[in-house]
Design an enzyme around this catalytic site. Structure first.
Site, mmCIF file in Angstrom:
data_model
loop_
_atom_site.group_PDB
_atom_site.id
_atom_site.type_symbol
_atom_site.label_atom_id
_atom_site.label_comp_id
_atom_site.label_asym_id
_atom_site.label_seq_id
_atom_site.Cartn_x
_atom_site.Cartn_y
_atom_site.Cartn_z
ATOM 1 N N PRO A 1 6.267 -4.696 4.747
ATOM 2 C CG PRO A 1 7.219 -2.600 4.363
ATOM 3 C CD PRO A 1 5.969 -3.402 4.100
ATOM 4 C CG HIS B 1 -1.990 3.784 -2.714
ATOM 5 N ND1 HIS B 1 -0.768 3.591 -3.303
ATOM 6 C CD2 HIS B 1 -1.786 4.667 -1.704
ATOM 7 C CE1 HIS B 1 0.133 4.345 -2.685
ATOM 8 N NE2 HIS B 1 -0.460 4.998 -1.712
ATOM 9 C CD GLU C 1 5.122 0.679 6.329
ATOM 10 O OE1 GLU C 1 6.353 0.418 6.256
ATOM 11 O OE2 GLU C 1 4.609 1.612 5.698
#
Lengths: 283, 326
Positions: free
Chosen positions: B92, B132, B63
Protein backbone atom coordinates in the site's frame (compact mmCIF):
# COMPACT_ATOMS: atom_id res chain seq x y z
CA UNK A 1 -7.02 39.74 -8.56
CA UNK A 2 -8.17 40.64 -12.06
CA UNK A 3 -4.56 41.32 -13.02
CA UNK A 4 -3.54 37.80 -11.99
CA UNK A 5 -6.58 36.28 -13.69
CA UNK A 6 -5.82 38.07 -16.95
CA UNK A 7 -2.18 37.04 -16.76
CA UNK A 8 -3.14 33.41 -16.08
CA UNK A 9 -5.56 33.49 -19.01
CA UNK A 10 -2.93 34.92 -21.32
CA UNK A 11 -0.25 32.44 -20.30
CA UNK A 12 -2.76 29.60 -20.56
CA UNK A 13 -3.80 30.64 -24.07
CA UNK A 14 -0.23 31.09 -25.27
CA UNK A 15 0.88 27.76 -23.81
CA UNK A 16 -2.06 26.05 -25.52
CA UNK A 17 -1.02 27.59 -28.84
CA UNK A 18 2.60 26.58 -28.30
CA UNK A 19 1.54 22.99 -27.63
CA UNK A 20 -0.52 23.07 -30.81
CA UNK A 21 2.64 24.05 -32.72
CA UNK A 22 4.66 21.29 -31.08
CA UNK A 23 6.76 23.71 -29.00
CA UNK A 24 5.33 22.26 -25.78
CA UNK A 25 4.77 18.54 -25.29
CA UNK A 26 1.61 18.97 -23.27
CA UNK A 27 -0.38 21.67 -21.53
CA UNK A 28 -3.00 21.36 -18.83
CA UNK A 29 -5.33 24.28 -19.19
CA UNK A 30 -6.72 26.09 -16.17
CA UNK A 31 -9.22 28.01 -18.33
CA UNK A 32 -12.36 28.61 -16.33
CA UNK A 33 -10.67 27.97 -12.99
CA UNK A 34 -8.88 31.32 -12.68
CA UNK A 35 -11.32 32.77 -10.16
CA UNK A 36 -11.10 29.68 -7.93
CA UNK A 37 -7.31 29.72 -8.13
CA UNK A 38 -6.60 33.42 -7.77
CA UNK A 39 -9.29 34.00 -5.15
CA UNK A 40 -8.03 31.13 -3.00
CA UNK A 41 -4.34 31.90 -3.50
CA UNK A 42 -4.80 35.51 -2.41
CA UNK A 43 -6.29 34.30 0.87
CA UNK A 44 -3.33 32.11 1.81
CA UNK A 45 -0.74 34.66 2.88
CA UNK A 46 2.66 33.00 2.51
CA UNK A 47 1.49 29.52 3.54
CA UNK A 48 3.41 26.71 1.87
CA UNK A 49 1.41 25.25 -1.01
CA UNK A 50 1.51 21.62 -2.18
CA UNK A 51 -0.14 21.93 -5.61
CA UNK A 52 -1.51 19.32 -7.94
CA UNK A 53 -0.62 20.14 -11.57
CA UNK A 54 -3.14 22.66 -12.88
CA UNK A 55 -2.66 25.51 -10.40
CA UNK A 56 -1.06 27.87 -12.92
CA UNK A 57 -2.95 30.93 -11.66
CA UNK A 58 -1.89 30.11 -8.08
CA UNK A 59 1.72 29.95 -9.29
CA UNK A 60 1.32 33.35 -10.94
CA UNK A 61 -0.02 34.81 -7.69
CA UNK A 62 3.09 33.39 -6.04
CA UNK A 63 5.31 35.33 -8.44
CA UNK A 64 6.38 32.46 -10.68
CA UNK A 65 7.00 33.77 -14.19
CA UNK A 66 5.44 32.30 -17.31
CA UNK A 67 8.64 30.72 -18.62
CA UNK A 68 9.45 28.99 -15.33
CA UNK A 69 5.87 27.77 -15.13
CA UNK A 70 5.92 26.35 -18.63
CA UNK A 71 9.42 24.80 -18.70
CA UNK A 72 8.34 21.37 -17.44
CA UNK A 73 5.72 21.08 -20.17
CA UNK A 74 8.47 21.61 -22.73
CA UNK A 75 10.47 18.71 -21.31
CA UNK A 76 13.23 20.84 -19.84
CA UNK A 77 12.83 20.00 -16.17
CA UNK A 78 10.39 18.48 -13.66
CA UNK A 79 10.03 21.83 -11.92
CA UNK A 80 10.92 25.15 -13.53
CA UNK A 81 10.87 27.29 -10.40
CA UNK A 82 12.68 27.34 -7.09
CA UNK A 83 10.02 25.93 -4.72
CA UNK A 84 11.24 27.36 -1.41
CA UNK A 85 11.30 31.14 -2.03
CA UNK A 86 7.92 31.01 -3.78
CA UNK A 87 6.60 28.66 -1.09
CA UNK A 88 4.97 26.82 -3.97
CA UNK A 89 6.22 23.23 -4.13
CA UNK A 90 6.66 21.25 -7.36
CA UNK A 91 3.65 20.02 -9.29
CA UNK A 92 2.67 16.46 -8.42
CA UNK A 93 1.26 14.45 -11.29
CA UNK A 94 0.25 11.35 -9.33
CA UNK A 95 -3.12 12.16 -7.84
CA UNK A 96 -3.56 12.96 -4.13
CA UNK A 97 -0.11 11.77 -2.99
CA UNK A 98 0.79 15.36 -2.08
CA UNK A 99 -2.10 15.51 0.38
CA UNK A 100 -0.19 13.14 2.66
CA UNK A 101 3.02 15.11 2.13
CA UNK A 102 1.19 18.26 3.22
CA UNK A 103 -0.07 16.61 6.41
CA UNK A 104 3.41 15.28 7.19
CA UNK A 105 4.92 18.69 6.52
CA UNK A 106 2.45 20.36 8.90
CA UNK A 107 3.08 17.74 11.60
CA UNK A 108 6.83 18.08 11.05
CA UNK A 109 6.76 21.85 11.45
CA UNK A 110 4.64 21.49 14.58
CA UNK A 111 7.19 19.04 16.02
CA UNK A 112 9.95 21.56 15.36
CA UNK A 113 8.03 24.24 17.27
CA UNK A 114 7.45 26.27 14.14
CA UNK A 115 3.82 25.45 13.41
CA UNK A 116 2.52 26.91 10.21
CA UNK A 117 -0.47 26.51 7.96
CA UNK A 118 0.04 24.24 4.98
CA UNK A 119 -2.18 24.28 1.91
CA UNK A 120 -2.81 21.46 -0.50
CA UNK A 121 -4.65 21.70 -3.81
CA UNK A 122 -6.41 18.70 -5.31
CA UNK A 123 -9.05 18.22 -7.98
CA UNK A 124 -12.34 16.36 -7.74
CA UNK A 125 -10.86 13.35 -9.51
CA UNK A 126 -8.10 13.02 -6.92
CA UNK A 127 -10.60 12.70 -4.10
CA UNK A 128 -11.36 9.16 -5.27
CA UNK A 129 -7.78 8.12 -4.50
CA UNK A 130 -7.16 6.33 -1.22
CA UNK A 131 -4.42 8.78 -0.29
CA UNK A 132 -6.98 11.59 -0.16
CA UNK A 133 -9.09 9.76 2.40
CA UNK A 134 -5.96 8.75 4.31
CA UNK A 135 -4.75 12.36 4.34
CA UNK A 136 -8.09 13.73 5.55
CA UNK A 137 -8.21 11.15 8.33
CA UNK A 138 -4.58 11.65 9.30
CA UNK A 139 -4.94 15.44 9.33
CA UNK A 140 -8.01 15.10 11.53
CA UNK A 141 -6.47 12.74 14.10
CA UNK A 142 -3.20 14.71 14.17
CA UNK A 143 -4.97 18.09 14.35
CA UNK A 144 -2.68 19.10 11.52
CA UNK A 145 -2.84 22.69 10.32
CA UNK A 146 -3.72 21.78 6.75
CA UNK A 147 -6.15 23.61 4.51
CA UNK A 148 -7.40 21.29 1.77
CA UNK A 149 -8.55 23.18 -1.32
CA UNK A 150 -10.44 21.00 -3.75
CA UNK A 151 -11.26 22.45 -7.13
CA UNK A 152 -14.28 20.56 -8.36
CA UNK A 153 -14.53 21.40 -12.04
CA UNK A 154 -17.16 18.76 -12.65
CA UNK A 155 -14.95 16.35 -14.51
CA UNK A 156 -12.22 13.74 -13.91
CA UNK A 157 -11.11 13.76 -17.55
CA UNK A 158 -14.30 12.23 -19.03
CA UNK A 159 -15.97 11.08 -15.82
CA UNK A 160 -18.50 13.61 -14.53
CA UNK A 161 -18.53 14.40 -10.81
CA UNK A 162 -21.98 12.92 -10.23
CA UNK A 163 -20.64 9.55 -11.38
CA UNK A 164 -17.60 9.83 -9.09
CA UNK A 165 -19.31 10.40 -5.76
CA UNK A 166 -22.69 10.34 -4.11
CA UNK A 167 -21.98 12.99 -1.48
CA UNK A 168 -20.16 16.28 -1.94
CA UNK A 169 -16.46 16.46 -1.15
CA UNK A 170 -17.26 18.91 1.62
CA UNK A 171 -19.69 16.42 3.19
CA UNK A 172 -17.06 13.72 2.99
CA UNK A 173 -14.59 15.92 4.89
CA UNK A 174 -17.19 16.27 7.66
CA UNK A 175 -17.26 12.49 7.92
CA UNK A 176 -13.58 12.59 8.85
CA UNK A 177 -14.27 15.24 11.47
CA UNK A 178 -13.02 18.12 9.32
CA UNK A 179 -14.75 21.48 9.05
CA UNK A 180 -15.65 22.24 5.46
CA UNK A 181 -17.20 24.70 3.07
CA UNK A 182 -18.57 24.22 -0.42
CA UNK A 183 -18.79 27.35 -2.50
CA UNK A 184 -19.40 28.42 -6.05
CA UNK A 185 -15.91 29.63 -6.92
CA UNK A 186 -16.54 31.44 -10.20
CA UNK A 187 -16.23 34.78 -8.44
CA UNK A 188 -12.76 35.51 -7.03
CA UNK A 189 -14.03 37.75 -4.25
CA UNK A 190 -16.48 35.18 -2.90
CA UNK A 191 -13.72 32.58 -3.15
CA UNK A 192 -11.23 34.83 -1.40
CA UNK A 193 -13.55 35.50 1.54
CA UNK A 194 -14.46 31.83 1.97
CA UNK A 195 -10.82 30.73 1.88
CA UNK A 196 -9.85 33.49 4.28
CA UNK A 197 -12.46 32.19 6.71
CA UNK A 198 -11.25 28.62 6.26
CA UNK A 199 -7.62 29.61 6.78
CA UNK A 200 -8.59 31.54 9.87
CA UNK A 201 -10.39 28.44 11.16
CA UNK A 202 -7.25 26.34 10.60
CA UNK A 203 -5.11 28.86 12.44
CA UNK A 204 -7.37 29.57 15.36
CA UNK A 205 -8.47 25.99 15.96
CA UNK A 206 -5.17 24.35 14.97
CA UNK A 207 -7.08 21.77 13.00
CA UNK A 208 -7.61 21.02 9.31
CA UNK A 209 -10.32 22.42 7.05
CA UNK A 210 -11.50 21.79 3.52
CA UNK A 211 -13.00 24.11 0.96
CA UNK A 212 -14.70 22.62 -2.07
CA UNK A 213 -14.33 25.19 -4.82
CA UNK A 214 -17.05 24.44 -7.36
CA UNK A 215 -15.57 25.78 -10.55
CA UNK A 216 -15.80 25.65 -14.30
CA UNK A 217 -13.85 23.65 -16.84
CA UNK A 218 -13.81 25.33 -20.22
CA UNK A 219 -10.94 23.39 -21.85
CA UNK A 220 -10.09 19.71 -22.04
CA UNK A 221 -8.22 17.83 -19.32
CA UNK A 222 -5.06 18.38 -21.35
CA UNK A 223 -4.27 19.63 -24.82
CA UNK A 224 -4.51 16.02 -26.03
CA UNK A 225 -7.99 15.50 -24.59
CA UNK A 226 -10.72 15.78 -27.27
CA UNK A 227 -13.27 16.81 -24.68
CA UNK A 228 -15.89 17.90 -27.16
CA UNK A 229 -16.41 14.23 -28.00
CA UNK A 230 -17.78 13.42 -24.56
CA UNK A 231 -19.25 16.73 -23.40
CA UNK A 232 -22.75 17.77 -24.38
CA UNK A 233 -22.78 20.96 -26.49
CA UNK A 234 -25.16 22.62 -24.01
CA UNK A 235 -22.96 21.87 -21.00
CA UNK A 236 -19.86 23.17 -22.78
CA UNK A 237 -21.68 26.28 -24.00
CA UNK A 238 -22.85 26.98 -20.45
CA UNK A 239 -19.29 26.62 -19.16
CA UNK A 240 -18.00 29.02 -21.79
CA UNK A 241 -20.80 31.50 -21.03
CA UNK A 242 -19.81 31.26 -17.36
CA UNK A 243 -16.23 32.37 -18.06
CA UNK A 244 -15.08 33.84 -14.73
CA UNK A 245 -12.40 36.04 -16.28
CA UNK A 246 -14.86 37.76 -18.63
CA UNK A 247 -17.46 38.12 -15.91
CA UNK A 248 -15.07 39.60 -13.34
CA UNK A 249 -13.55 41.94 -15.88
CA UNK A 250 -16.98 43.22 -16.92
CA UNK A 251 -18.02 43.65 -13.31
CA UNK A 252 -14.95 45.70 -12.42
CA UNK A 253 -15.29 47.84 -15.54
CA UNK A 254 -19.00 48.38 -14.90
CA UNK A 255 -18.42 49.37 -11.30
CA UNK A 256 -15.65 51.73 -12.35
CA UNK A 257 -13.06 49.88 -10.28
CA UNK A 258 -10.82 49.59 -13.33
CA UNK A 259 -10.70 51.69 -16.45
CA UNK A 260 -9.48 51.25 -19.97
CA UNK A 261 -6.08 52.66 -19.14
CA UNK A 262 -5.56 50.12 -16.35
CA UNK A 263 -6.73 47.29 -18.59
CA UNK A 264 -4.42 48.43 -21.37
CA UNK A 265 -1.44 48.40 -19.01
CA UNK A 266 -2.28 44.90 -17.76
CA UNK A 267 -2.88 43.66 -21.29
CA UNK A 268 0.53 45.04 -22.26
CA UNK A 269 2.14 43.04 -19.43
CA UNK A 270 0.26 39.93 -20.54
CA UNK A 271 1.41 40.51 -24.11
CA UNK A 272 4.99 40.78 -22.88
CA UNK A 273 4.69 37.51 -21.00
CA UNK A 274 3.24 35.81 -24.08
CA UNK A 275 6.03 37.21 -26.19
CA UNK A 276 8.52 35.86 -23.66
CA UNK A 277 6.99 32.39 -23.94
CA UNK A 278 7.21 32.53 -27.72
CA UNK A 279 10.88 33.46 -27.56
CA UNK A 280 11.68 30.83 -24.94
CA UNK A 281 9.92 27.88 -26.52
CA UNK A 282 9.08 28.52 -30.18
CA UNK A 283 12.55 29.36 -31.44
CA UNK B 1 33.14 -20.76 16.62
CA UNK B 2 30.85 -18.07 17.90
CA UNK B 3 31.38 -14.39 17.35
CA UNK B 4 32.51 -12.61 20.49
CA UNK B 5 29.84 -9.95 20.17
CA UNK B 6 26.73 -11.29 21.88
CA UNK B 7 24.01 -8.91 20.63
CA UNK B 8 21.21 -9.94 18.30
CA UNK B 9 20.10 -7.91 15.27
CA UNK B 10 17.04 -6.58 17.13
CA UNK B 11 19.16 -5.50 20.11
CA UNK B 12 21.73 -3.87 17.89
CA UNK B 13 19.11 -1.91 15.94
CA UNK B 14 17.37 -0.92 19.16
CA UNK B 15 20.60 0.40 20.66
CA UNK B 16 21.42 2.23 17.44
CA UNK B 17 18.00 3.89 17.34
CA UNK B 18 18.49 5.04 20.93
CA UNK B 19 21.91 6.48 20.03
CA UNK B 20 20.65 8.15 16.87
CA UNK B 21 17.67 9.76 18.57
CA UNK B 22 19.87 10.88 21.41
CA UNK B 23 22.41 12.57 19.15
CA UNK B 24 20.10 13.89 16.41
CA UNK B 25 16.94 15.73 17.39
CA UNK B 26 15.63 15.67 13.84
CA UNK B 27 15.01 11.92 14.00
CA UNK B 28 11.43 10.75 14.52
CA UNK B 29 10.09 7.19 14.45
CA UNK B 30 6.84 6.52 12.57
CA UNK B 31 5.23 3.11 12.35
CA UNK B 32 2.47 0.83 13.52
CA UNK B 33 2.86 -0.17 17.17
CA UNK B 34 6.36 1.28 17.44
CA UNK B 35 5.55 3.20 20.64
CA UNK B 36 3.46 1.51 23.32
CA UNK B 37 4.31 -1.97 22.08
CA UNK B 38 7.89 -1.26 21.00
CA UNK B 39 7.23 -2.77 17.57
CA UNK B 40 6.07 -6.30 16.79
CA UNK B 41 9.73 -7.35 16.81
CA UNK B 42 10.57 -5.03 19.76
CA UNK B 43 13.13 -3.15 17.67
CA UNK B 44 11.79 0.19 18.93
CA UNK B 45 11.39 -1.00 22.53
CA UNK B 46 11.93 1.70 25.14
CA UNK B 47 12.12 4.56 22.65
CA UNK B 48 8.71 5.94 23.61
CA UNK B 49 9.64 6.02 27.29
CA UNK B 50 12.93 7.79 26.57
CA UNK B 51 11.98 10.18 23.79
CA UNK B 52 8.22 10.65 24.17
CA UNK B 53 5.21 10.33 21.88
CA UNK B 54 6.07 13.35 19.74
CA UNK B 55 9.18 11.62 18.40
CA UNK B 56 8.07 7.99 18.66
CA UNK B 57 4.82 8.02 16.76
CA UNK B 58 2.38 5.14 16.73
CA UNK B 59 0.97 5.40 13.23
CA UNK B 60 -2.54 4.66 12.08
CA UNK B 61 -2.94 1.40 10.17
CA UNK B 62 -2.19 2.74 6.73
CA UNK B 63 1.18 2.18 5.10
CA UNK B 64 0.69 4.87 2.45
CA UNK B 65 0.03 7.33 5.28
CA UNK B 66 3.19 6.25 7.08
CA UNK B 67 5.46 6.83 4.09
CA UNK B 68 3.49 9.76 2.65
CA UNK B 69 3.57 11.75 5.87
CA UNK B 70 7.24 10.83 6.35
CA UNK B 71 8.05 12.40 2.98
CA UNK B 72 6.35 15.60 4.14
CA UNK B 73 8.17 15.44 7.48
CA UNK B 74 11.47 15.07 5.68
CA UNK B 75 10.67 18.10 3.50
CA UNK B 76 9.94 20.02 6.72
CA UNK B 77 13.45 19.31 8.02
CA UNK B 78 13.02 16.10 10.03
CA UNK B 79 14.65 12.70 9.50
CA UNK B 80 11.85 10.14 9.77
CA UNK B 81 12.64 6.48 10.30
CA UNK B 82 9.53 4.50 9.33
CA UNK B 83 8.75 0.94 10.23
CA UNK B 84 6.65 -1.22 7.94
CA UNK B 85 5.52 -4.18 10.01
CA UNK B 86 6.27 -6.92 7.44
CA UNK B 87 7.57 -6.85 3.89
CA UNK B 88 4.24 -8.23 2.66
CA UNK B 89 2.48 -5.08 3.90
CA UNK B 90 4.69 -2.56 2.13
CA UNK B 91 2.60 -2.60 -1.05
CA UNK B 92 0.00 0.00 0.00
CA UNK B 93 3.00 2.35 0.40
CA UNK B 94 4.59 1.44 -2.94
CA UNK B 95 3.06 4.40 -4.76
CA UNK B 96 4.52 6.81 -2.21
CA UNK B 97 7.89 5.03 -2.24
CA UNK B 98 8.31 4.66 -5.99
CA UNK B 99 6.52 7.63 -7.53
CA UNK B 100 7.29 10.08 -4.74
CA UNK B 101 10.16 9.31 -2.34
CA UNK B 102 12.42 7.95 -5.06
CA UNK B 103 11.79 10.86 -7.43
CA UNK B 104 11.47 13.76 -5.03
CA UNK B 105 15.08 14.95 -5.06
CA UNK B 106 15.21 14.92 -8.84
CA UNK B 107 11.86 16.70 -9.04
CA UNK B 108 13.36 19.42 -6.83
CA UNK B 109 16.33 19.68 -9.21
CA UNK B 110 18.62 18.24 -6.55
CA UNK B 111 17.99 21.13 -4.17
CA UNK B 112 16.78 19.04 -1.24
CA UNK B 113 18.15 16.32 0.98
CA UNK B 114 15.37 13.78 1.50
CA UNK B 115 16.51 12.05 4.67
CA UNK B 116 14.10 9.14 5.00
CA UNK B 117 14.60 5.56 6.16
CA UNK B 118 11.96 2.88 5.67
CA UNK B 119 12.73 -0.16 7.81
CA UNK B 120 11.23 -3.38 6.52
CA UNK B 121 11.49 -6.76 8.28
CA UNK B 122 12.07 -9.30 5.54
CA UNK B 123 12.37 -12.97 4.71
CA UNK B 124 11.17 -16.33 5.89
CA UNK B 125 12.24 -19.43 7.71
CA UNK B 126 10.31 -18.41 10.81
CA UNK B 127 7.09 -20.41 10.32
CA UNK B 128 5.05 -17.29 9.65
CA UNK B 129 1.65 -17.01 7.98
CA UNK B 130 0.93 -15.77 4.45
CA UNK B 131 2.60 -12.42 3.50
CA UNK B 132 5.04 -12.60 6.45
CA UNK B 133 7.98 -14.51 4.94
CA UNK B 134 8.76 -13.04 1.57
CA UNK B 135 11.82 -11.38 0.05
CA UNK B 136 10.79 -8.53 -2.23
CA UNK B 137 14.00 -6.51 -2.44
CA UNK B 138 14.25 -6.70 -6.22
CA UNK B 139 11.29 -4.33 -6.69
CA UNK B 140 13.13 -1.63 -4.78
CA UNK B 141 16.57 -2.33 -6.20
CA UNK B 142 15.06 -1.85 -9.66
CA UNK B 143 13.86 1.66 -8.80
CA UNK B 144 16.25 4.57 -9.43
CA UNK B 145 16.38 7.01 -6.54
CA UNK B 146 16.29 4.42 -3.77
CA UNK B 147 19.15 3.03 -1.73
CA UNK B 148 18.49 -0.52 -0.61
CA UNK B 149 20.26 -1.82 2.50
CA UNK B 150 20.20 -5.49 3.41
CA UNK B 151 22.52 -6.20 6.36
CA UNK B 152 23.50 -9.69 7.40
CA UNK B 153 24.73 -9.12 10.94
CA UNK B 154 24.10 -6.87 13.97
CA UNK B 155 27.25 -4.76 13.75
CA UNK B 156 26.82 -4.03 10.07
CA UNK B 157 23.17 -3.21 10.59
CA UNK B 158 24.06 -0.62 13.21
CA UNK B 159 26.62 1.12 10.98
CA UNK B 160 24.36 0.95 7.93
CA UNK B 161 21.37 2.38 9.81
CA UNK B 162 23.46 5.29 11.02
CA UNK B 163 24.68 5.93 7.51
CA UNK B 164 21.13 5.70 6.14
CA UNK B 165 19.89 8.60 8.25
CA UNK B 166 22.44 10.95 6.74
CA UNK B 167 22.34 9.96 3.09
CA UNK B 168 19.96 12.69 1.95
CA UNK B 169 18.22 10.03 -0.11
CA UNK B 170 15.50 7.54 0.80
CA UNK B 171 16.68 4.15 2.02
CA UNK B 172 14.74 0.90 2.09
CA UNK B 173 16.34 -0.81 5.04
CA UNK B 174 15.67 -4.54 5.07
CA UNK B 175 16.02 -6.41 8.36
CA UNK B 176 16.16 -10.21 8.09
CA UNK B 177 13.60 -11.50 10.59
CA UNK B 178 15.51 -14.74 11.02
CA UNK B 179 18.41 -12.78 12.53
CA UNK B 180 16.38 -10.61 14.92
CA UNK B 181 16.95 -12.82 17.95
CA UNK B 182 19.76 -15.05 16.74
CA UNK B 183 22.91 -14.77 18.85
CA UNK B 184 25.23 -17.28 17.26
CA UNK B 185 27.05 -16.10 14.22
CA UNK B 186 29.49 -17.76 11.86
CA UNK B 187 33.03 -16.37 12.18
CA UNK B 188 33.87 -13.63 9.73
CA UNK B 189 36.98 -11.94 8.42
CA UNK B 190 37.33 -8.75 10.48
CA UNK B 191 38.31 -6.54 7.52
CA UNK B 192 36.27 -3.34 7.38
CA UNK B 193 34.40 -2.46 4.19
CA UNK B 194 36.16 0.03 1.94
CA UNK B 195 33.35 2.58 2.37
CA UNK B 196 30.08 2.76 4.31
CA UNK B 197 28.18 1.70 1.19
CA UNK B 198 30.51 -0.95 -0.18
CA UNK B 199 30.26 -4.72 -0.01
CA UNK B 200 32.49 -6.67 2.35
CA UNK B 201 34.57 -9.79 1.87
CA UNK B 202 33.61 -11.73 4.98
CA UNK B 203 35.64 -14.85 4.20
CA UNK B 204 38.81 -14.95 2.16
CA UNK B 205 39.26 -17.78 -0.34
CA UNK B 206 40.79 -18.58 -3.71
CA UNK B 207 38.62 -21.19 -5.50
CA UNK B 208 35.16 -19.66 -5.80
CA UNK B 209 33.36 -16.41 -4.96
CA UNK B 210 29.98 -16.81 -3.32
CA UNK B 211 27.96 -13.59 -3.19
CA UNK B 212 25.05 -13.24 -0.79
CA UNK B 213 23.29 -10.87 1.58
CA UNK B 214 20.93 -10.94 4.53
CA UNK B 215 20.07 -13.98 6.63
CA UNK B 216 21.20 -16.50 4.04
CA UNK B 217 24.78 -15.29 4.38
CA UNK B 218 24.99 -17.37 7.56
CA UNK B 219 24.11 -20.45 5.51
CA UNK B 220 26.69 -19.50 2.88
CA UNK B 221 29.40 -19.22 5.55
CA UNK B 222 28.32 -22.55 7.05
CA UNK B 223 28.49 -24.16 3.61
CA UNK B 224 31.94 -22.67 3.04
CA UNK B 225 33.09 -24.16 6.34
CA UNK B 226 31.68 -27.55 5.38
CA UNK B 227 33.71 -27.76 2.16
CA UNK B 228 36.78 -26.03 3.59
CA UNK B 229 38.98 -29.14 3.56
CA UNK B 230 38.79 -29.39 -0.24
CA UNK B 231 37.55 -26.02 -1.56
CA UNK B 232 38.71 -22.55 -0.49
CA UNK B 233 35.57 -20.41 -0.65
CA UNK B 234 35.52 -16.61 -0.68
CA UNK B 235 32.29 -15.02 0.56
CA UNK B 236 31.16 -11.52 -0.38
CA UNK B 237 28.39 -9.88 1.65
CA UNK B 238 26.77 -7.29 -0.61
CA UNK B 239 25.31 -5.34 2.37
CA UNK B 240 23.80 -2.78 -0.02
CA UNK B 241 22.01 -4.25 -3.01
CA UNK B 242 21.40 -0.85 -4.59
CA UNK B 243 23.56 0.80 -5.58
CA UNK B 244 25.49 -2.43 -6.13
CA UNK B 245 29.19 -2.51 -5.30
CA UNK B 246 30.33 -3.94 -8.62
CA UNK B 247 34.03 -3.34 -7.96
CA UNK B 248 34.27 -5.65 -4.96
CA UNK B 249 32.48 -8.44 -6.83
CA UNK B 250 34.65 -8.11 -9.94
CA UNK B 251 37.83 -7.92 -7.89
CA UNK B 252 36.90 -11.12 -6.06
CA UNK B 253 35.86 -13.00 -9.19
CA UNK B 254 39.10 -11.80 -10.80
CA UNK B 255 40.99 -13.79 -8.18
CA UNK B 256 38.78 -16.89 -7.89
CA UNK B 257 37.49 -17.28 -11.48
CA UNK B 258 34.16 -18.67 -10.27
CA UNK B 259 30.92 -17.01 -9.14
CA UNK B 260 27.90 -18.32 -7.29
CA UNK B 261 25.16 -15.94 -6.09
CA UNK B 262 22.80 -17.08 -3.36
CA UNK B 263 19.67 -15.36 -2.14
CA UNK B 264 16.44 -16.14 -0.38
CA UNK B 265 14.24 -14.34 -2.93
CA UNK B 266 12.89 -15.86 -6.12
CA UNK B 267 15.82 -16.30 -8.51
CA UNK B 268 13.87 -15.08 -11.56
CA UNK B 269 14.50 -11.37 -12.09
CA UNK B 270 16.32 -11.18 -8.78
CA UNK B 271 19.51 -9.59 -7.51
CA UNK B 272 21.42 -12.73 -8.48
CA UNK B 273 20.50 -12.16 -12.10
CA UNK B 274 21.89 -8.64 -11.89
CA UNK B 275 25.14 -9.76 -10.29
CA UNK B 276 25.65 -12.53 -12.83
CA UNK B 277 24.83 -10.21 -15.73
CA UNK B 278 27.26 -7.60 -14.43
CA UNK B 279 30.09 -10.13 -14.22
CA UNK B 280 29.16 -11.48 -17.67
CA UNK B 281 29.51 -7.97 -19.09
CA UNK B 282 32.62 -6.88 -17.26
CA UNK B 283 34.47 -9.94 -15.97
CA UNK B 284 33.77 -12.93 -18.19
CA UNK B 285 37.46 -13.16 -19.14
CA UNK B 286 38.19 -14.16 -15.53
CA UNK B 287 35.80 -17.12 -15.50
CA UNK B 288 36.98 -20.72 -15.23
CA UNK B 289 33.46 -22.13 -14.91
CA UNK B 290 29.91 -21.06 -15.77
CA UNK B 291 28.38 -18.73 -13.18
CA UNK B 292 25.45 -19.95 -11.13
CA UNK B 293 22.56 -18.61 -9.07
CA UNK B 294 20.69 -20.18 -6.20
CA UNK B 295 17.35 -18.69 -5.20
CA UNK B 296 13.78 -19.73 -4.57
CA UNK B 297 11.68 -21.08 -7.44
CA UNK B 298 9.20 -18.66 -9.02
CA UNK B 299 6.36 -19.97 -6.91
CA UNK B 300 4.21 -18.38 -4.21
CA UNK B 301 5.90 -18.63 -0.81
CA UNK B 302 4.37 -21.80 0.68
CA UNK B 303 2.67 -22.45 4.04
CA UNK B 304 5.17 -22.84 6.87
CA UNK B 305 5.20 -26.64 6.77
CA UNK B 306 6.74 -26.51 3.29
CA UNK B 307 9.12 -23.55 3.59
CA UNK B 308 12.21 -25.66 4.35
CA UNK B 309 11.85 -27.33 0.96
CA UNK B 310 11.18 -24.03 -0.76
CA UNK B 311 14.10 -22.03 0.62
CA UNK B 312 17.71 -22.49 -0.43
CA UNK B 313 19.48 -24.53 2.28
CA UNK B 314 23.07 -25.29 3.23
CA UNK B 315 23.12 -28.61 1.28
CA UNK B 316 22.02 -26.75 -1.88
CA UNK B 317 24.88 -24.28 -1.48
CA UNK B 318 27.41 -27.02 -0.74
CA UNK B 319 26.20 -28.94 -3.79
CA UNK B 320 26.50 -25.95 -6.09
CA UNK B 321 30.01 -25.09 -4.84
CA UNK B 322 31.20 -28.68 -5.30
CA UNK B 323 29.77 -28.93 -8.80
CA UNK B 324 31.38 -25.63 -9.84
CA UNK B 325 34.78 -26.59 -8.46
CA UNK B 326 34.76 -30.22 -9.59
Amino acid sequence: MLRHMLMARGVDEEAGLLENQGALDLWLSCRGQEAAQVGSAMALGDAVIFPSYREHAVAIVRGIDAISLTAQWAGRTFCGWDPRPHRFFPYTLVLAVQALHAVGYAVGKQLQDSAETVVVYVGDGATSEGDMSEALNLAAVESARVLFLCQNNGWAISKPSHEQMLTSIAQRANGFGIESWSISADDPEVTYLACLEARSHVETSSSPALVELRTTRIGGHTTTDPHTTYREPDELAAAMANDPVDKYCRALVDSGTVDDEWLAAVNADVADARQGLLKAFAS
Amino acid sequence: MIDAKPGSLAESLNGTLHDLMDSDESIVIVGQDVGRLGGVFRVTKGLLETFGPARVRDAILAESSIVGQAIGMSLSGLTPICEIQFEGFVYPAMNQIITQAAKMTTRWNGDIALNLVIRVPVGGGIRAVEHHSESNEAYFAHTPGLHVAYPSCPTDAAAMLKHSTKLGSPVIFFEPKRLYWKRRQQPRDPAEPVSPVSARIVRRGSDVTVVGFGAILEDVLAAAERVASTIDVEVVDLRWIAPLDVDTILESVGRTGRLLVVHEAVAFGGIGAEVVATVAEHGSHHLKAPMRRLGAPRRIYPPADYEKHYLVGIPDIVGAIEEMCA
